[in-house]
Enzyme design. Structure first.
Site, PDB file in Angstrom:
ATOM      1  N   GLY A   1      -0.195  -4.843  -8.090  1.00 29.90           N
ATOM      2  CA  GLY A   1      -1.790  -4.338  -7.686  1.00 29.90           C
ATOM      3  C   GLY A   1      -1.668  -2.869  -7.172  1.00 29.90           C
TER       4      GLY A   1
ATOM      5  N   GLY B   1      -4.407  -1.287  -6.496  1.00 25.74           N
ATOM      6  CA  GLY B   1      -5.184  -1.404  -5.527  1.00 25.74           C
ATOM      7  C   GLY B   1      -4.194  -1.406  -4.110  1.00 25.74           C
ATOM      8  N   ALA B   2      -3.828  -2.594  -4.117  1.00 24.78           N
ATOM      9  CA  ALA B   2      -2.826  -3.738  -2.995  1.00 24.78           C
ATOM     10  C   ALA B   2      -1.728  -2.312  -2.461  1.00 24.78           C
ATOM     11  CB  ALA B   2      -2.725  -4.664  -3.687  1.00 24.78           C
ATOM     12  N   ASN B   3      -0.593  -2.083  -4.013  1.00 31.04           N
ATOM     13  CA  ASN B   3       0.248  -0.951  -3.611  1.00 31.04           C
ATOM     14  C   ASN B   3       0.017   0.318  -2.636  1.00 31.04           C
ATOM     15  OD1 ASN B   3       1.812  -3.277  -4.984  1.00 31.04           O
ATOM     16  ND2 ASN B   3       1.836  -1.986  -6.524  1.00 31.04           N
TER      17      ASN B   3
ATOM     18  N   THR C   1       1.589  13.058 -12.773  1.00 31.17           N
ATOM     19  CA  THR C   1       2.674  13.109 -12.574  1.00 31.17           C
ATOM     20  C   THR C   1       3.472  12.949 -13.890  1.00 31.17           C
ATOM     21  OG1 THR C   1       2.187  10.559 -12.335  1.00 31.17           O
ATOM     22  CG2 THR C   1       2.072  11.339 -10.434  1.00 31.17           C
TER      23      THR C   1
ATOM     24  N   GLY D   1       8.909  15.075 -11.899  1.00 26.74           N
ATOM     25  CA  GLY D   1       7.327  15.623 -10.767  1.00 26.74           C
ATOM     26  C   GLY D   1       6.207  16.158 -10.770  1.00 26.74           C
TER      27      GLY D   1
ATOM     28  N   ASP E   1       2.553   3.881  -7.825  1.00 35.27           N
ATOM     29  CA  ASP E   1       1.690   3.266  -6.665  1.00 35.27           C
ATOM     30  C   ASP E   1       2.261   4.549  -5.270  1.00 35.27           C
ATOM     31  OD1 ASP E   1       0.112   2.608  -8.184  1.00 35.27           O
ATOM     32  OD2 ASP E   1       0.993   0.445  -7.521  1.00 35.27           O
TER      33      ASP E   1
ATOM     34  N   SER F   1       9.596  -2.447  -2.122  1.00 34.75           N
ATOM     35  CA  SER F   1      10.754  -0.998  -2.406  1.00 34.75           C
ATOM     36  C   SER F   1       9.597  -0.003  -1.495  1.00 34.75           C
ATOM     37  CB  SER F   1      10.651  -0.373  -3.144  1.00 34.75           C
ATOM     38  OG  SER F   1       9.012   0.209  -4.216  1.00 34.75           O
TER      39      SER F   1
HETATM   40  O1  RIB Z   1       1.741   0.350 -10.636  1.00 31.76           O
HETATM   41  C1  RIB Z   1       2.365  -1.453 -10.367  1.00 31.76           C
HETATM   42  C2  RIB Z   1       1.638  -2.538 -10.288  1.00 31.76           C
HETATM   43  O2  RIB Z   1       0.881  -2.606 -11.800  1.00 31.76           O
HETATM   44  C3  RIB Z   1       2.318  -3.921 -10.775  1.00 31.76           C
HETATM   45  O3  RIB Z   1       2.370  -4.134  -9.342  1.00 31.76           O
HETATM   46  C4  RIB Z   1       1.261  -4.753 -11.183  1.00 31.76           C
HETATM   47  O4  RIB Z   1       0.740  -5.363 -10.506  1.00 31.76           O
HETATM   48  C5  RIB Z   1       0.395  -3.312 -11.896  1.00 31.76           C
HETATM   49  O5  RIB Z   1      -0.942  -3.738 -11.522  1.00 31.76           O
END
Ligand code: RIB
Length: 307
Positions: free
Chosen positions: A40, A42-44, A222, A227, A254, A293
Site C-alpha cells: 500500500g 501510504g503504508a510503504n 521521478t 533519476g 514509495d 526491501s
Molecule cells: O507502490 C507500490 C505499492 O502499490 C504496492 O505495495 C502495492 O500495494 C500498491 O499499493
C-alpha cells in the site's frame, strides 16, 4: 532533530508472484516464486520514514480480517502511531496482486477494500495531530474527496503537504490541489495529469511547469533509472540516479517519497533530501518486495558508504 511525518493513505497486503514472463490470454504458466508482504503506497511511505528514524503517524482504514490485523501489528512493530488506523468491520483489507519480471519491472492490481472507507471526517478527527507534523503525505489509493479535504486542511494550517498522484487517476481535479507543496508523479502519471507528452526530460519539465501554474509549489518528476527532475518557480534541477542492478522496482517510488519525507521533515533542505531519496530508492530496488526491501538507518548508511 527528529522530524514528524503524517501519512494519510492506503494499506494493502501485497501478493507478489515472480514470473519468467506474463502469460498470454488463455495460457497457464508455472511461476518460480511467490511472496507475501505489507504494501500500500501510504503504508510503504510511512514505513520508509519510520525505518530512517522519523516519528510517523498514520491515518488509514484496515480490513476487518486477518490481513487488517497483521497490518496494524506491522505498524506497531515499526513504532508508527496508529491511533487513527481504524478497522472496517465486514470489509476486506486492501490487497495487491503484483507480478515481477526478471528485469525487476512490475505490474500491479489493487483491490482497495477498506481503503475506500477513509473519509473526510476521519481526517478531521486526526486534525490536531496532523497539523503538528512537519510534512503530510498523500497518495491516490483513498477517495479523492478525502485527498481534497486533507489538502485544504493542510493549506489552512500552513503545513507542508506532498501528494504522490499514484496510481494515476484522470478524475483528479487540479483546481483542488492548490496549496500542495510537493507533487511527486512519475512520467506516466504526469502525462495523464497534464495530457502532454512526458517521455523526454524536456517534455517532462514542460508538463511539470503547467502544474506549477495551478498553485503547486514544487513538482518532482521521478524518472526511474534516469533519476528525478525537481521543477519549481526558481528553476529546474536534475537529481541524478544511483546505478544499481534492479531486482524488484515495486517499492521504488514509495522508498523515494518516504525517505524524502524523513530528510525534509528534519532539515527543510529540498535538494539534499532529494539526493538522499534517490540513494534510498536505489538501495531498495536491489532487494525483492516492497516494505521488505526498505533499509533502516544503519543499513542505509552502509549502502551509502559503499557508493
Ligand atoms: O507502490 C507500490 C505499492 O502499490 C504496492 O505495495 C502495492 O500495494 C500498491 O499499493
Amino acid at each position: 532533530m527528529v522530524g514528524r511525518v503524517g501519512v494519510i493513505g492506503s494499506c494493502m497486503m501485497d501478493l507478489v508472484t515472480y514470473v519468467e514472463r506474463m502469460p498470454e490470454a488463455g495460457e497457464t504458466l508455472v511461476a518460480p516464486r511467490f511472496a507475501m508482504g505489507f504494501g500500500g503506497k501510504g503504508a510503504n511511505q510511512a514505513v520508509a520514514a519510520a525505518l530512517l528514524g522519523s516519528e510517523v503517524m498514520m491515518v488509514a482504514k484496515i480490513g476487518g480480517d486477518p490481513f487488517g490485523e497483521s497490518t496494524a501489528a506491522n505498524f506497531r512493530a515499526h513504532r508508527i502511531d496508529c491511533r487513527f488506523v481504524e478497522k472496517v468491520a465486514g470489509v476486506s483489507n486492501g490487497v495487491a496482486p503484483i507480478f515481477v519480471e526478471p528485469s525487476g519491472e512490475n505490474r500491479i492490481l489493487i483491490i482497495k477494500g477498506a481503503n475506500d472507507h477513509l473519509r473526510p471526517a476521519d481526517i478531521d478527527r486526526a486534525e490536531a495531530d496532523l497539523v503538528a507534523c512537519d510534512l503530510i503525505l498523500l497518495q491516490l489509493e483513498i477517495p479523492l474527496e478525502t485527498i481534497y479535504h486533507a489538502v485544504a486542511l493542510a493549506a489552512r494550517a500552513g503545513r507542508a503537504v506532498l501528494l504522490n498522484p499514484a496510481p494515476a487517476n484522470p478524475a483528479l481535479d487540479l483546481a483542488r490541489l492548490r496549496g500542495v507543496t510537493f507533487l511527486v508523479p512519475n512520467q506516466s502519471e504526469l502525462r495523464i495529469l497534464t495530457n502532454r507528452p512526458t517521455e523526454t526530460p524536456a517534455q517532462a519539465e514542460a508538463a511539470a511547469r503547467m502544474l506549477l501554474a495551478s498553485g503547486i509549489g514544487h513538482v518532482i518528476v521521478t524518472l526511474g533509472a534516469a533519476g528525478a527532475l525537481w521543477v519549481s518557480a526558481s528553476g529546474t534541477k536534475p537529481i541524478p540516479a544511483v546505478a544499481v542492478a534492479a531486482v524488484d522496482t515495486t517499492g521504488a517510488g514509495d522508498a523515494f517519497i518516504g525517505s524524502f519525507a524523513h530528510y525534509y521533515a528534519r532539515s527543510r533542505d529540498i535538494a539534499e533530501s532529494l539526493r538522499w531519496a534517490s540513494r534510498y530508492a536505489a538501495d531498495a530496488i536491489t532487494r525483492p518486495g516492497t516494505q521488505k526491501s526498505f533499509a533502516d538507518a544503519a543499513r542505509f548508511a552502509a549502502f551509502c558508504a559503499g557508493l
